[in-house]
Design an enzyme around this catalytic site. Structure first.
Site: not given
Ligand code: BGC
Length: 807
Positions: A343, A339-341
């Site tokens: 996300g 995932s992104d931060y």
């Protein structure tokens, strides 16, 4: 934390040995350790799939329903059965909490001496609640934390240490947009290899790069992190970087896992506002935004990161159609989807999940394996599994992908292989690394204008004025995402010029104005300094923090009062050279019209000043080309070279055509443009045939001559146009390029091979096909300066499997 001790390491050995003996037993007998459900190779899962679509296209994501079927990693099992047995045997020992721990990425905290991990963080490792860290690096620290993981947690599974190593670790190379301007994938691959070498020595095994997002909007701050607007150039660079980071053997202690990010169409954020909705058609998604990801995956990228965007109503962190359906299904990729931060958590704010349990469920079911820092998997997934809301098989698939990465990185053999204080010292910011950074910095510079051969300047010049707020800005030279780069390592532009000139030359320095804001108090002094000089180097642009994540601008001209400064200095009548430092294309029509020499130098990293001086004084002849269209005004955005014809292509003589009433419709500088101190002449492109069948290949050759008096680099570019097709097609599309160096008078024949892959497009039914008819080949020095030839494809409409743009 202190911990490395003999006791600790022998305890670790015992644990790993215990796992290994289970594994060996499994390999020997072909059966699972007691309690293992994981060893049956053909075990079906409920959601991962094999492709069910048109086999010619090999592409199953067009349908809107999630794809289902048996676990696809069967092929991986066949590819490396030993690894699969090992992974399964580890999985068999794990509790649900330990499994979720592997999917949880935690972060350290910053201190004056670098990153650190708190006592609480170490306790989480001990409890098996964390599988990887973001931003924790340094040979000692990673070694210490690895000891906690392997010696003090129940199973002793080693940690992964991830970091944003984007364009260098300590030796900072040009920002990615600048790297792309080199049109030199080999040099870019070397840069990534060096970044990997330095990062790996500091205990990092996983980078969140390359960023392969196509960007057509210079307002978007993250345009600096990618390779610009073109899917072909973006694909070539994506593959080069993956090869550079990962090498040929991930277990080599000098290579690290690469991450193609941010999947997908993150660069299409509406209004150029980071994190915003992306609205792109299926066709544009396939033809523009997906190809660099496909190239990265084909080059073996071990990881992909989800984007913060939502696309056609579905946030990417819950997009099973594109993650499970396309990436894992049609493309057969089996790496870690991170995932992104936070996300996953943000699915709540997207309002597709009512609470954190639904968000976790949505993400893990879509195929997001690792939750970066939100902690949401850790808190929600164990209960979801126990309550049968989430299938444990789904959890196991995600855990397997993490364990496989650890296996491939060699961490089960030696968890400390990446953390080496000796290598840290020996392999960081070495003269060799600096030399590579210098060479790529030179290659990334684009000469935009050079009226009356003002450049190169003479080193024996009497007085040189160096004006502008960025000339000695060492921090800005590093650009955004500079990892461990330090301002003190940088040769600034002012310093580079000072080192290059003759001992008799006097350099006068004036700042002129602040970078931003309305301060004009220094302009009078800058004018005085310019008047005393024989030539002026005016360094203008944006400071480092004006591009990058969340650094979007609604105006894309020179910030602050820099234009006023430029006008005042130009009015002195002295010869003026503008050096631009920027992370996005800047709309600077006044400069383009009035300043005789303009050098686009982006942010070039630690050797910025040396490279700029080499170019300004002619020790290096610039040969970079623009990887992105430069607009005249922000109102032209989006503007890109591979646009459609429209029914009313712009025409000066016809009012009712697609243009503006206040400014020209054309860009300030086109994609692929870049000048030189020498000149190149192109012969007519020659084709190996004028008629081919879709299965044939066609060779295009062109002779390029250096018709000037200096050695120089030229990027020979090949574009294609499908003249008439069943759907509207771009006016031209890059399908090949080659950077060559020619001596004065030297001629070289450059050839490109065109195959069905270059001619194919998605037809009305979204089948990837070659249609018969004529095609125009354009060969030349930039997207708007080419010579052409034509050929015909005969035969039937022919399906072409989507193998990506890069062969
Ligand atoms: C960025 C990613 C980056 C991550 C970790 C996020 O905010 O979007 O590109 O890899 O942070 O630093």
């Amino acid at each position: 934390m202190t911990s490395p001790s003999h006791h600790a390491s022998s305890a670790r050995r015992r644990r790993i040995a215990a796992i290994a003996s289970l594994c060996l037993a499994a390999i020997a007998t072909g059966c699972a350790p007691a309690g293992s459900a994981a060893l049956s190779a053909s075990r079906p899962t409920t959601r991962v799939s094999t492709s069910s679509a048109d086999s010619a296209n090999g592409d199953s994501f067009a349908g809107s329903a999630p794809v289902t079927g048996t676990e696809r990693s069967t092929s991986l099992r066949a590819a490396n059965p030993e690894m699969e047995r090992f992974v399964d045997s580890v999985l068999a020992l794990m509790t649900i909490e330990e499994k979720v721990g592997q999917l949880t990425q935690s972060t350290g905290s910053a201190s004056s001496t670098g990153p650190r991990v708190s006592e609480a963080g170490a306790a989480e490792i001990r409890a098996g609640k964390v599988g990887s860290f973001l931003g924790v690096y340094g040979a000692e620290l990673t070694r210490e934390m690895q000891h906690v993981a392997v010696d003090e947690s129940r199973l002793g599974i080693p940690l992964l240490f991830a970091h944003d190593v984007i364009h260098g670790f300590r030796t900072i190379f040009p920002v990615p947009l600048a790297e792309a301007a080199s049109f030199d994938p080999d040099a870019v691959e070397r840069a990534a290899r060096i970044a990997a070498t330095e990062a790996a020595a500091h205990g990092v095994q996983w980078t969140f790069a390359p960023m392969v997002d196509i960007a057509r909007d210079p307002r978007w701050g993250r345009i600096v992190e990618g390779s610009g607007e073109d899917p072909y150039l973006g694909s070539v660079m994506a593959a080069a970087k993956v090869r550079g980071f990962q090498g040929t053997d991930l277990a080599d202690s000098l290579t690290i896992l690469a991450t193609a990010k941010h999947f997908v169409a993150y660069g299409a954020a509406e209004g150029g506002r980071d994190y915003n909705t992306a609205e792109v058609s299926e066709r544009t998604l396939r033809e523009i935004y997906l190809p660099p990801f496909h190239a990265a995956v084909r080059a073996g990228a071990g990881s992909v990161m989800a984007g913060f965007d939502d696309l056609d109503g579905v946030p990417m962190h819950g997009n099973e159609r594109l993650i499970d359906g396309l990436l894992r299904g049609a493309w057969g990729w089996d790496g870690i989807l991170v995932s992104d931060y936070t996300g996953v958590m943000e699915l709540i704010r997207h309002r597709v999940a009512a609470d954190s349990a639904s968000a976790a469920l949505l993400a893990v079911n879509a195929g997001v394996d690792v939750d970066m820092v939100s902690g949401i998997y850790l808190h929600e997934i164990p209960r979801l599994v126990r309550e049968h809301q989430l299938s444990e098989a789904v959890l196991d698939s995600a855990v397997r992908r993490v364990l496989r990465a650890k296996y491939r990185l060699g961490l089960f053999q030696d968890p400390y292989r990446y953390s080496s204080t000796a290598r840290e010292k020996a392999l960081t910011l070495t003269p060799g690394h600096r030399a590579a950074a210098l060479q790529l910095a030179r290659e990334s510079i684009v000469l935009l204008r050079n009226e009356d051969h003002l450049l190169p300047l003479r080193k024996e010049i009497g007085v040189l004025a160096v004006v502008g707020p960025l000339a000695d800005d060492s921090s800005s030279a590093l650009g955004s995402w500079a990892a461990e780069g330090r301002a003190e390592d940088v040769v600034t532009v002012a310093e580079g010029l000072r080192r290059a000139v003759s001992p008799a030359t006097r350099i006068l320095r004036a700042r002129g104005t602040s970078l931003d804001g309305s301060d004009t108090s220094g302009i009078a002094e800058a004018v005085r300094v310019a008047r005393r000089a024989d030539a002026v180097v005016l360094v203008l642009g944006e400071e480092r923090d004006m591009s990058g994540e969340a650094r979007n601008r609604a105006s894309i001209g020179l910030p602050g009062e820099q234009l006023r400064l430029a006008k005042a200095v130009q009015a002195t009548g002295k010869p003026v050279v503008v050096v631009l430092m920027n992370g996005r294309p800047l709309a600077t029509p006044w400069l383009a019209e009035h300043v005789p020499a303009i050098v686009e130098s982006w942010y070039l990293g630690v050797e910025m000043g040396t490279a700029v001086a080499d170019v300004l004084f002619g020790d290096y002849n610039p040969g970079g080309k623009l990887p992105v269209t430069v607009p005249r005004a922000v109102g032209q955005v989006p503007i890109y070279y591979n646009h459609k014809s429209t029914g009313r292509p712009p025409s000066d003589s016809d009012r009712y055509t697609s243009k503006y009433i206040d400014i020209p419709w054309t860009p300030l500088y086109p994609f692929g443009y870049g000048s030189s101190y020498t000149t190149f002449e192109y012969g007519e492109p020659r084709l190996s045939a004028t008629e081919i069948r879709p299965s044939d290949s066609l060779v295009v050759t062109v002779s390029v001559t250096n018709s000037g008096e200096r050695e120089g680099d030229e990027v020979v570019q090949l574009y294609l146009r499908d003249d008439v097709a069943s759907v509207t097609r771009p006016v031209k599309e890059l399908r090949g390029f080659r950077r060559i160096t020619l001596q004065p008078g030297e001629a070289r024949t450059v050839s490109f091979t065109i195959t069905a892959n270059d001619l194919a497009f998605y037809d009305r039914a979204m089948r990837r096909v070659v249609e018969p008819g004529t095609f125009t080949v354009y060969v030349g020095t930039s997207s708007d300066s080419t010579r052409d030839a034509r050929f015909r494809v005969v035969g039937d409409v022919t399906p072409v499997p989507d193998t990506g743009m890069v062969r």
